[in-house]
Design a protein around this motif. Structure first.
Motif, mmCIF file in Angstrom:
data_model
loop_
_atom_site.group_PDB
_atom_site.id
_atom_site.type_symbol
_atom_site.label_atom_id
_atom_site.label_comp_id
_atom_site.label_asym_id
_atom_site.label_seq_id
_atom_site.Cartn_x
_atom_site.Cartn_y
_atom_site.Cartn_z
ATOM 1 N N TYR A 109 0.837 -1.201 0.000
ATOM 2 C CA TYR A 109 0.000 0.000 0.000
ATOM 3 C C TYR A 109 0.870 1.248 0.000
ATOM 4 N N GLY A 110 0.349 2.325 -0.578
ATOM 5 C CA GLY A 110 1.109 3.565 -0.546
ATOM 6 C C GLY A 110 0.459 4.675 -1.346
ATOM 7 N N THR A 111 1.224 5.747 -1.492
ATOM 8 C CA THR A 111 0.791 6.924 -2.241
ATOM 9 C C THR A 111 1.262 6.803 -3.681
ATOM 10 N N LEU A 112 0.344 7.036 -4.613
ATOM 11 C CA LEU A 112 0.675 6.921 -6.032
ATOM 12 C C LEU A 112 1.186 8.259 -6.557
ATOM 13 N N VAL A 113 2.370 8.218 -7.170
ATOM 14 C CA VAL A 113 2.970 9.412 -7.760
ATOM 15 C C VAL A 113 3.112 9.185 -9.263
ATOM 16 N N VAL A 114 2.686 10.155 -10.057
ATOM 17 C CA VAL A 114 2.769 10.066 -11.513
ATOM 18 C C VAL A 114 3.968 10.879 -11.997
ATOM 19 N N HIS A 115 4.765 10.302 -12.891
ATOM 20 C CA HIS A 115 5.953 10.970 -13.438
ATOM 21 C C HIS A 115 5.813 11.102 -14.954
ATOM 22 N N GLU A 116 5.868 12.333 -15.441
ATOM 23 C CA GLU A 116 5.864 12.581 -16.884
ATOM 24 C C GLU A 116 7.202 13.126 -17.368
ATOM 25 N N ASP A 117 8.153 13.303 -16.464
ATOM 26 C CA ASP A 117 9.468 13.810 -16.822
ATOM 27 C C ASP A 117 10.201 12.788 -17.697
ATOM 28 N N PRO A 118 10.632 13.168 -18.898
ATOM 29 C CA PRO A 118 11.299 12.219 -19.801
ATOM 30 C C PRO A 118 12.533 11.567 -19.187
ATOM 31 N N ALA A 119 13.290 12.323 -18.383
ATOM 32 C CA ALA A 119 14.503 11.760 -17.779
ATOM 33 C C ALA A 119 14.151 10.662 -16.775
ATOM 34 N N TRP A 120 13.111 10.875 -15.962
ATOM 35 C CA TRP A 120 12.681 9.854 -14.997
ATOM 36 C C TRP A 120 12.213 8.608 -15.750
ATOM 37 N N LEU A 121 11.419 8.831 -16.792
ATOM 38 C CA LEU A 121 10.898 7.710 -17.577
ATOM 39 C C LEU A 121 12.033 6.919 -18.231
ATOM 40 N N ALA A 122 12.993 7.627 -18.802
ATOM 41 C CA ALA A 122 14.109 6.947 -19.472
ATOM 42 C C ALA A 122 14.897 6.111 -18.471
ATOM 43 N N GLY A 123 15.123 6.651 -17.281
ATOM 44 C CA GLY A 123 15.841 5.901 -16.262
ATOM 45 C C GLY A 123 15.073 4.678 -15.813
ATOM 46 N N GLN A 124 13.762 4.819 -15.668
ATOM 47 C CA GLN A 124 12.937 3.687 -15.222
ATOM 48 C C GLN A 124 12.938 2.571 -16.273
ATOM 49 N N VAL A 125 12.802 2.948 -17.535
ATOM 50 C CA VAL A 125 12.782 1.955 -18.611
ATOM 51 C C VAL A 125 14.129 1.237 -18.704
ATOM 52 N N ARG A 126 15.218 1.972 -18.555
ATOM 53 C CA ARG A 126 16.542 1.353 -18.594
ATOM 54 C C ARG A 126 16.725 0.383 -17.430
ATOM 55 N N ARG A 127 16.289 0.779 -16.258
ATOM 56 C CA ARG A 127 16.459 -0.092 -15.093
ATOM 57 C C ARG A 127 15.591 -1.339 -15.226
ATOM 58 N N LEU A 128 14.346 -1.164 -15.652
ATOM 59 C CA LEU A 128 13.442 -2.298 -15.814
ATOM 60 C C LEU A 128 13.970 -3.269 -16.873
ATOM 61 N N ILE A 164 5.761 3.456 -0.719
ATOM 62 C CA ILE A 164 5.167 2.472 0.188
ATOM 63 C C ILE A 164 4.915 3.052 1.575
ATOM 64 N N SER A 165 3.702 2.812 2.080
ATOM 65 C CA SER A 165 3.361 3.191 3.452
ATOM 66 C C SER A 165 3.279 1.967 4.358
ATOM 67 N N ARG A 166 2.865 0.825 3.822
ATOM 68 C CA ARG A 166 2.756 -0.400 4.626
ATOM 69 C C ARG A 166 2.681 -1.606 3.699
ATOM 70 N N ILE A 167 3.034 -2.769 4.248
ATOM 71 C CA ILE A 167 3.008 -4.015 3.488
ATOM 72 C C ILE A 167 2.360 -5.098 4.332
ATOM 73 N N GLU A 168 1.414 -5.813 3.740
ATOM 74 C CA GLU A 168 0.847 -7.009 4.356
ATOM 75 C C GLU A 168 1.254 -8.190 3.482
ATOM 76 N N ALA A 169 1.927 -9.165 4.072
ATOM 77 C CA ALA A 169 2.448 -10.284 3.282
ATOM 78 C C ALA A 169 2.056 -11.618 3.908
ATOM 79 N N LYS A 170 2.013 -12.630 3.052
ATOM 80 C CA LYS A 170 1.658 -13.975 3.512
ATOM 81 C C LYS A 170 2.429 -14.996 2.697
ATOM 82 N N ALA A 171 2.975 -16.010 3.374
ATOM 83 C CA ALA A 171 3.661 -17.117 2.713
ATOM 84 C C ALA A 171 3.045 -18.413 3.224
ATOM 85 N N LYS A 172 2.107 -18.951 2.471
ATOM 86 C CA LYS A 172 1.429 -20.202 2.850
ATOM 87 C C LYS A 172 2.156 -21.329 2.128
#
Length: 209
Positions: A109-128, A164-172
């Motif tokens: 869970y968390g706060t959604l942030v939208v990025h339209e900056d070309p430099a941020w997008l280019a970095g994200q695509v390269r990392r992914l 991210i604000s919090r995480i709920e996880a389960k491993a069954k």
């Protein structure tokens, strides 16, 4: 999420889910109702207090432009598998066994942030791309495509970051079964070619006193 104590994963298992190369379902409540998209992501531990999940959506996808009401949610799914009661050693002892389903998941869970900056997008695509290409003999790089073409492709997407604000996880993963039953589950999954699920069960095996 309902998480019995014996299916609560430790911090290391949660980090494994966050760092795994894969995709997660992004779910937001909006004025138009619930919206959801399966989105490849990478985890950046340096953002905020708990890190962030970063990815991108097609610009034509309305989910990014519809403001989220309250927290956004990304659902990460690890390996999952059917578990047959015939694999349990205890079936031969008393027969009081039933089928079940093994899985690992994290609700982030968390706060959604939208990025339209070309430099941020280019970095994200390269990392992914780097995350998913690193296992190839001849990894593809963004630089392999013409720069003008990449610029056009970046205009067609919008960056998405879940801070991210919090995480709920389960491993069954059969932790509630005795060791002979766990051995049977591992052998059964391995015989069916579900090696990732079998490895998850082995890693989650409880330490007995």
């Amino acid at each position: 999420m309902y998480v019995p104590a014996h299916f609560e994963p430790g911090p290391e298992a949660v980090q494994d889910l966050l760092n795994q190369p894969g995709a997660a379902n992004l779910v937001t409540m909006t004025s138009q109702g619930l919206l959801a998209t399966l989105m490849p992501f990478v985890y950046d531990a340096a953002v905020g207090e708990h890190g962030a999940l970063q990815g991108h959506l097609a610009r034509n996808n309305a989910q990014w432009s519809e403001p989220a009401i309250g927290e956004a949610l990304m659902i990460i799914q690890g390996a999952d598998a059917y578990v047959s009661p015939s694999w349990y050693a205890s079936k031969a002892e008393h027969g009081r066994v039933v089928p079940t389903w093994n899985y690992s998941t994290a609700h982030v869970y968390g706060t959604l942030v939208v990025h339209e900056d070309p430099a941020w997008l280019a970095g994200q695509v390269r990392r992914l791309t780097g995350v998913h290409e690193r296992g190839f003999d001849h990894p593809w790089s963004v630089d392999d495509a013409p720069e003008r073409y990449i610029v056009g492709q970046l205009r067609a997407i919008v960056g998405i970051e879940l801070v991210i604000s919090r995480i709920e996880a389960k491993a069954k993963l059969s932790q509630n079964r005795p060791d002979p039953d766990i051995d049977g589950v591992i052998n059964g999954l391995s015989a069916r070619g579900q090696s990732e699920s079998a490895a998850d069960v082995e890693r989650a095996r409880p330490t007995r006193p």
